[in-house]
Motif scaffolding. Sequence first.
Motif, PDB file in Angstrom:
ATOM      1  N   UNK A 193      64.153   7.673-132.354  1.00 59.23           N
ATOM      2  CA  UNK A 193      64.650   8.064-130.595  1.00 59.23           C
ATOM      3  C   UNK A 193      64.169   6.516-130.216  1.00 59.23           C
ATOM      4  N   UNK A 194      64.893   6.143-128.973  1.00 57.71           N
ATOM      5  CA  UNK A 194      63.922   4.934-128.197  1.00 57.71           C
ATOM      6  C   UNK A 194      63.323   5.306-126.902  1.00 57.71           C
ATOM      7  N   UNK A 195      62.984   6.314-126.959  1.00 60.77           N
ATOM      8  CA  UNK A 195      62.216   6.536-125.870  1.00 60.77           C
ATOM      9  C   UNK A 195      61.262   7.168-126.470  1.00 60.77           C
ATOM     10  N   UNK A 196      61.121   7.304-127.907  1.00 59.44           N
ATOM     11  CA  UNK A 196      59.773   7.375-128.562  1.00 59.44           C
ATOM     12  C   UNK A 196      58.926   6.343-129.194  1.00 59.44           C
ATOM     13  N   UNK A 197      59.700   5.715-129.527  1.00 60.39           N
ATOM     14  CA  UNK A 197      59.268   3.741-130.191  1.00 60.39           C
ATOM     15  C   UNK A 197      58.054   3.643-129.091  1.00 60.39           C
ATOM     16  N   UNK A 198      58.009   3.514-128.326  1.00 60.81           N
ATOM     17  CA  UNK A 198      56.280   2.792-128.225  1.00 60.81           C
ATOM     18  C   UNK A 198      55.186   3.889-128.914  1.00 60.81           C
ATOM     19  N   UNK A 199      55.680   4.727-129.021  1.00 51.53           N
ATOM     20  CA  UNK A 199      54.511   5.116-130.121  1.00 51.53           C
ATOM     21  C   UNK A 199      54.506   4.496-131.373  1.00 51.53           C
ATOM     22  N   UNK A 200      55.574   3.681-131.673  1.00 41.98           N
ATOM     23  CA  UNK A 200      55.241   2.901-133.366  1.00 41.98           C
ATOM     24  C   UNK A 200      55.409   3.795-134.602  1.00 41.98           C
ATOM     25  N   UNK A 201      54.246   2.791-135.191  1.00 43.58           N
ATOM     26  CA  UNK A 201      53.897   4.245-136.168  1.00 43.58           C
ATOM     27  C   UNK A 201      53.051   4.996-136.731  1.00 43.58           C
ATOM     28  N   UNK A 202      52.534   5.114-134.515  1.00 43.08           N
ATOM     29  CA  UNK A 202      51.399   6.698-134.984  1.00 43.08           C
ATOM     30  C   UNK A 202      52.751   7.254-135.536  1.00 43.08           C
ATOM     31  N   UNK A 203      54.132   7.600-135.671  1.00 45.76           N
ATOM     32  CA  UNK A 203      55.249   8.428-135.331  1.00 45.76           C
ATOM     33  C   UNK A 203      55.237   8.391-136.820  1.00 45.76           C
ATOM     34  N   UNK A 204      55.010   7.705-138.304  1.00 47.62           N
ATOM     35  CA  UNK A 204      54.488   8.170-139.900  1.00 47.62           C
ATOM     36  C   UNK A 204      53.572   9.150-140.366  1.00 47.62           C
ATOM     37  N   UNK A 205      52.787   8.965-139.539  1.00 44.81           N
ATOM     38  CA  UNK A 205      51.922  10.534-139.918  1.00 44.81           C
ATOM     39  C   UNK A 205      52.170  11.396-140.333  1.00 44.81           C
ATOM     40  N   UNK A 206      51.740  11.742-141.688  1.00 44.10           N
ATOM     41  CA  UNK A 206      52.901  12.541-141.904  1.00 44.10           C
ATOM     42  C   UNK A 206      52.851  14.417-141.274  1.00 44.10           C
ATOM     43  N   UNK A 232      59.444  13.386-117.543  1.00 44.36           N
ATOM     44  CA  UNK A 232      58.434  12.442-118.429  1.00 44.36           C
ATOM     45  C   UNK A 232      57.395  13.485-119.592  1.00 44.36           C
ATOM     46  N   UNK A 233      57.894  14.666-119.400  1.00 40.51           N
ATOM     47  CA  UNK A 233      56.950  15.974-119.672  1.00 40.51           C
ATOM     48  C   UNK A 233      57.093  15.655-121.702  1.00 40.51           C
ATOM     49  N   UNK A 234      57.720  15.021-121.867  1.00 39.33           N
ATOM     50  CA  UNK A 234      58.166  14.968-123.339  1.00 39.33           C
ATOM     51  C   UNK A 234      57.425  13.779-124.334  1.00 39.33           C
ATOM     52  N   UNK A 235      57.477  13.026-122.706  1.00 39.53           N
ATOM     53  CA  UNK A 235      57.008  11.599-123.580  1.00 39.53           C
ATOM     54  C   UNK A 235      55.051  12.376-123.615  1.00 39.53           C
ATOM     55  N   UNK A 236      54.649  12.759-122.486  1.00 41.05           N
ATOM     56  CA  UNK A 236      53.187  13.154-122.403  1.00 41.05           C
ATOM     57  C   UNK A 236      53.053  14.378-123.860  1.00 41.05           C
ATOM     58  N   UNK A 237      53.813  15.251-124.334  1.00 39.21           N
ATOM     59  CA  UNK A 237      54.153  16.634-124.784  1.00 39.21           C
ATOM     60  C   UNK A 237      53.721  15.619-125.922  1.00 39.21           C
ATOM     61  N   UNK A 238      54.294  14.249-126.726  1.00 37.42           N
ATOM     62  CA  UNK A 238      54.931  13.188-128.012  1.00 37.42           C
ATOM     63  C   UNK A 238      53.422  13.030-128.352  1.00 37.42           C
ATOM     64  N   UNK A 239      52.956  11.880-126.758  1.00 34.65           N
ATOM     65  CA  UNK A 239      51.284  11.505-127.310  1.00 34.65           C
ATOM     66  C   UNK A 239      50.256  12.387-127.698  1.00 34.65           C
ATOM     67  N   UNK A 240      50.756  13.213-126.828  1.00 34.92           N
ATOM     68  CA  UNK A 240      49.150  14.236-127.045  1.00 34.92           C
ATOM     69  C   UNK A 240      49.299  15.312-128.471  1.00 34.92           C
ATOM     70  N   UNK A 241      50.442  15.687-129.235  1.00 33.39           N
ATOM     71  CA  UNK A 241      51.019  15.748-129.814  1.00 33.39           C
ATOM     72  C   UNK A 241      50.437  14.468-131.519  1.00 33.39           C
ATOM     73  N   UNK A 301      48.130  12.847-131.053  1.00 27.41           N
ATOM     74  CA  UNK A 301      46.625  12.566-130.888  1.00 27.41           C
ATOM     75  C   UNK A 301      46.232  13.950-131.970  1.00 27.41           C
ATOM     76  N   UNK A 302      45.800  14.969-131.345  1.00 29.52           N
ATOM     77  CA  UNK A 302      45.992  16.361-132.004  1.00 29.52           C
ATOM     78  C   UNK A 302      46.530  16.593-133.111  1.00 29.52           C
ATOM     79  N   UNK A 303      47.534  16.037-133.953  1.00 26.55           N
ATOM     80  CA  UNK A 303      47.708  16.185-134.974  1.00 26.55           C
ATOM     81  C   UNK A 303      49.292  16.964-135.128  1.00 26.55           C
ATOM     82  N   UNK A 304      49.489  17.601-134.245  1.00 23.43           N
ATOM     83  CA  UNK A 304      50.324  18.934-133.742  1.00 23.43           C
ATOM     84  C   UNK A 304      51.573  18.563-134.363  1.00 23.43           C
ATOM     85  N   UNK A 305      52.786  19.807-134.846  1.00 25.72           N
ATOM     86  CA  UNK A 305      54.090  19.492-134.839  1.00 25.72           C
ATOM     87  C   UNK A 305      54.768  18.853-134.154  1.00 25.72           C
TER      88      UNK A 305
END
Length: 171
Positions: A19-32, A59-68, A70-74
């Motif tokens: 997703x282009x909007x979540x690319x700001x998180x880069x390699x962090x999205x690869x955490x299983x 941009x609630x979704x981006x804030x939720x993604x960033x917090x997820x 950090x806290x290793x949430x689904x």
Amino acid sequence: MPKKTIRRLMPDHNTIKSNKHLQVFGALLHNANLWHLNRHSVAKAFAVGLFFAFIPVPFQMILAAGTSIIVHANLPLAIALVWITNPLTMPAIFYFCWLLGTWIVGGEEHEFYFEASWQWVVDSITTIGPEFLIGCGAAAITFSTLGYFAIQGLWRYHVIKEWNKRKVSRN
């Protein structure tokens, strides 16, 4: 918990990673850990998603993604839960938040109208703003906490029920 149902309804993690909007998180999205469905990751996702669902910011979704992250949430579940506040439910939810804030502050009720725009938020900050923001904060904290503990409890209940079924079937 209906783990199979949640897994079936969740989008593919490769779709979310690209997703282009979540690319700001880069390699962090690869955490299983962001993609696993277990009691802790789902409970954290409910807490994160419900918290940001009640926070009236863009941009609630981006804030939720960033917090997820950090806290290793689904991650997919947290992002999906943010959509509890959507254009159809927003007026009722934000009215409830304003009433809650008015009750907390002890202010008097006056006419409330809602418009789904950033300009409405800016214009109403001085009139209903304090009550509205306090109500949103209180609702966010309350519902995220309730969601977290409800998922923890429901998941435990389901596991105990399954263990008891196994005991009965072995005898």
